[in-house]
Design a protein around this motif. Structure first.
Motif, short mmCIF file in Angstrom:
data_model
loop_
_atom_site.label_atom_id
_atom_site.label_comp_id
_atom_site.label_asym_id
_atom_site.label_seq_id
_atom_site.Cartn_x
_atom_site.Cartn_y
_atom_site.Cartn_z
N PRO A 76 0.80 -1.23 0.00
CA PRO A 76 0.00 0.00 0.00
C PRO A 76 0.84 1.28 0.00
CG PRO A 76 -0.77 -1.52 1.69
CD PRO A 76 0.48 -2.11 1.10
N ASP A 77 1.95 1.28 0.71
CA ASP A 77 2.77 2.49 0.79
C ASP A 77 3.97 2.47 -0.15
OD1 ASP A 77 4.02 0.42 2.08
OD2 ASP A 77 4.91 1.68 3.62
N GLY A 78 4.24 1.33 -0.79
CA GLY A 78 5.44 1.17 -1.60
C GLY A 78 5.54 2.09 -2.79
N ALA A 79 4.44 2.31 -3.48
CA ALA A 79 4.47 3.14 -4.68
C ALA A 79 4.72 4.61 -4.36
CB ALA A 79 3.18 2.98 -5.47
N ARG A 80 4.63 4.98 -3.10
CA ARG A 80 4.90 6.37 -2.71
C ARG A 80 6.34 6.54 -2.25
NH1 ARG A 80 -0.28 5.59 -0.39
NH2 ARG A 80 0.67 5.22 1.61
N SER A 81 7.12 5.49 -2.30
CA SER A 81 8.51 5.55 -1.84
C SER A 81 9.44 5.90 -2.99
CB SER A 81 8.91 4.20 -1.24
OG SER A 81 10.29 4.16 -1.00
N TRP A 82 9.93 7.13 -2.99
CA TRP A 82 10.84 7.57 -4.04
C TRP A 82 12.12 6.73 -4.08
CZ3 TRP A 82 10.09 10.62 -8.07
CH2 TRP A 82 8.98 11.46 -8.05
N GLY A 83 12.62 6.37 -2.92
CA GLY A 83 13.85 5.58 -2.88
C GLY A 83 13.68 4.22 -3.51
N TRP A 84 12.63 3.53 -3.13
CA TRP A 84 12.41 2.18 -3.64
C TRP A 84 12.05 2.19 -5.12
CZ3 TRP A 84 8.38 -1.82 -1.48
CH2 TRP A 84 8.83 -3.11 -1.76
N MET A 85 11.13 3.08 -5.48
CA MET A 85 10.75 3.18 -6.89
C MET A 85 11.92 3.69 -7.73
SD MET A 85 7.69 1.99 -7.07
CE MET A 85 6.98 2.52 -8.59
N GLY A 86 12.69 4.61 -7.16
CA GLY A 86 13.88 5.12 -7.86
C GLY A 86 14.88 4.02 -8.14
N TRP A 87 15.12 3.18 -7.12
CA TRP A 87 16.04 2.07 -7.34
C TRP A 87 15.51 1.15 -8.43
CZ3 TRP A 87 20.52 0.09 -7.72
CH2 TRP A 87 20.63 -1.28 -8.01
N SER A 88 14.22 0.92 -8.46
CA SER A 88 13.66 -0.07 -9.38
C SER A 88 13.96 0.24 -10.84
CB SER A 88 12.16 -0.24 -9.15
OG SER A 88 11.44 0.88 -9.63
N VAL A 89 14.17 1.50 -11.18
CA VAL A 89 14.49 1.86 -12.57
C VAL A 89 16.00 1.98 -12.79
CG1 VAL A 89 12.26 2.96 -12.95
CG2 VAL A 89 14.20 4.35 -12.21
N THR A 90 16.77 2.01 -11.73
CA THR A 90 18.22 2.18 -11.85
C THR A 90 18.91 1.04 -12.59
OG1 THR A 90 18.26 3.57 -9.87
CG2 THR A 90 20.35 2.55 -10.52
N PRO A 91 18.60 -0.24 -12.31
CA PRO A 91 19.26 -1.30 -13.06
C PRO A 91 19.04 -1.20 -14.58
CG PRO A 91 18.29 -2.21 -11.09
CD PRO A 91 17.79 -0.79 -11.21
N ALA A 92 17.87 -0.81 -15.01
CA ALA A 92 17.62 -0.66 -16.44
C ALA A 92 18.49 0.44 -17.03
CB ALA A 92 16.14 -0.37 -16.70
N LEU A 93 18.66 1.53 -16.29
CA LEU A 93 19.53 2.61 -16.78
C LEU A 93 20.99 2.17 -16.82
CD1 LEU A 93 17.89 5.61 -14.90
CD2 LEU A 93 17.75 5.08 -17.35
N LEU A 94 21.43 1.44 -15.80
CA LEU A 94 22.80 0.92 -15.80
C LEU A 94 23.01 -0.04 -16.97
CD1 LEU A 94 23.23 0.26 -11.97
CD2 LEU A 94 24.28 2.10 -13.32
N ALA A 95 22.02 -0.88 -17.23
CA ALA A 95 22.10 -1.82 -18.34
C ALA A 95 22.17 -1.07 -19.68
CB ALA A 95 20.90 -2.76 -18.32
N TRP A 96 21.36 -0.06 -19.81
CA TRP A 96 21.32 0.72 -21.04
C TRP A 96 22.68 1.38 -21.31
CZ3 TRP A 96 20.42 6.37 -21.37
CH2 TRP A 96 20.25 6.81 -22.68
N PHE A 97 23.27 1.96 -20.28
CA PHE A 97 24.60 2.57 -20.44
C PHE A 97 25.64 1.52 -20.82
CE2 PHE A 97 23.09 6.12 -17.59
CZ PHE A 97 23.15 7.10 -18.56
#
Length: 157
Positions: A76-97
């Motif tokens: 319920p509160d997870g989607a409001r977490s900038w840290g957790w949601m921010g991390w979730s897209v980080t691996p894709a960006l690292l992979a892209w680079f």
């Protein structure tokens, strides 16, 4: 152990649900195939195998981030977490680079990214955001992927 102590971060591989275990271990096949091919094939085919291994590693790295996106959305509160949601897209960006780098640099970046993803997974399990069995599975899969990428890197050197 008192009620305040965090749970141990060790689970047996036997605690991993069978579909996750079989599919996870099966996911190591392209890593292993790439590592073996770069050592056994002639240079042109070895280069193709190395490129395929890097491409596969980037896809799987993106998937590791998506696990956190899905886990955050399921709380319920997870989607409001900038840290957790921010991390979730980080691996894709690292992979892209990494796909834009020279082969040796890409392999090193991917290896470092897999270790970073495992460290984040360990913290997520400690916080109860992911199940303990996931860390047990990830330990095996990260080790396998890391060693296969490393074997390819050694061959390029």
């Amino acid at each position: 152990m008192n009620a305040e102590s965090p749970p141990p971060l060790r689970a047996r591989l036997s605690e991993v649900p069978l579909p996750a275990l079989v599919l996870g271990l099966g996911g190591l096949i392209p890593f292993l195939a790439g590592a073996v091919a770069v050592w056994l094939f002639e240079p042109m085919a070895a280069r193709v195998a190395q490129d395929m291994q890097v491409a596969y590693a980037t896809v799987i790295l993106s998937f590791l981030g998506a696990v956190h996106w899905g886990a955050a959305l399921s709380r319920p509160d997870g989607a409001r977490s900038w840290g957790w949601m921010g991390w979730s897209v980080t691996p894709a960006l690292l992979a892209w680079f990494s796909v834009m780098m020279a082969p040796e640099s890409a392999l090193m970046a991917l290896m470092a990214s897999y270790l970073a993803a495992f460290a984040v997974d360990m913290q997520a399990v400690k916080k109860g955001l992911l199940p303990l069995w996931y860390l047990s599975l990830r330990r095996v899969l990260t080790t396998g992927a890391f060693l296969c990428l490393g074997a390819t890197l050694l061959r390029l050197g």
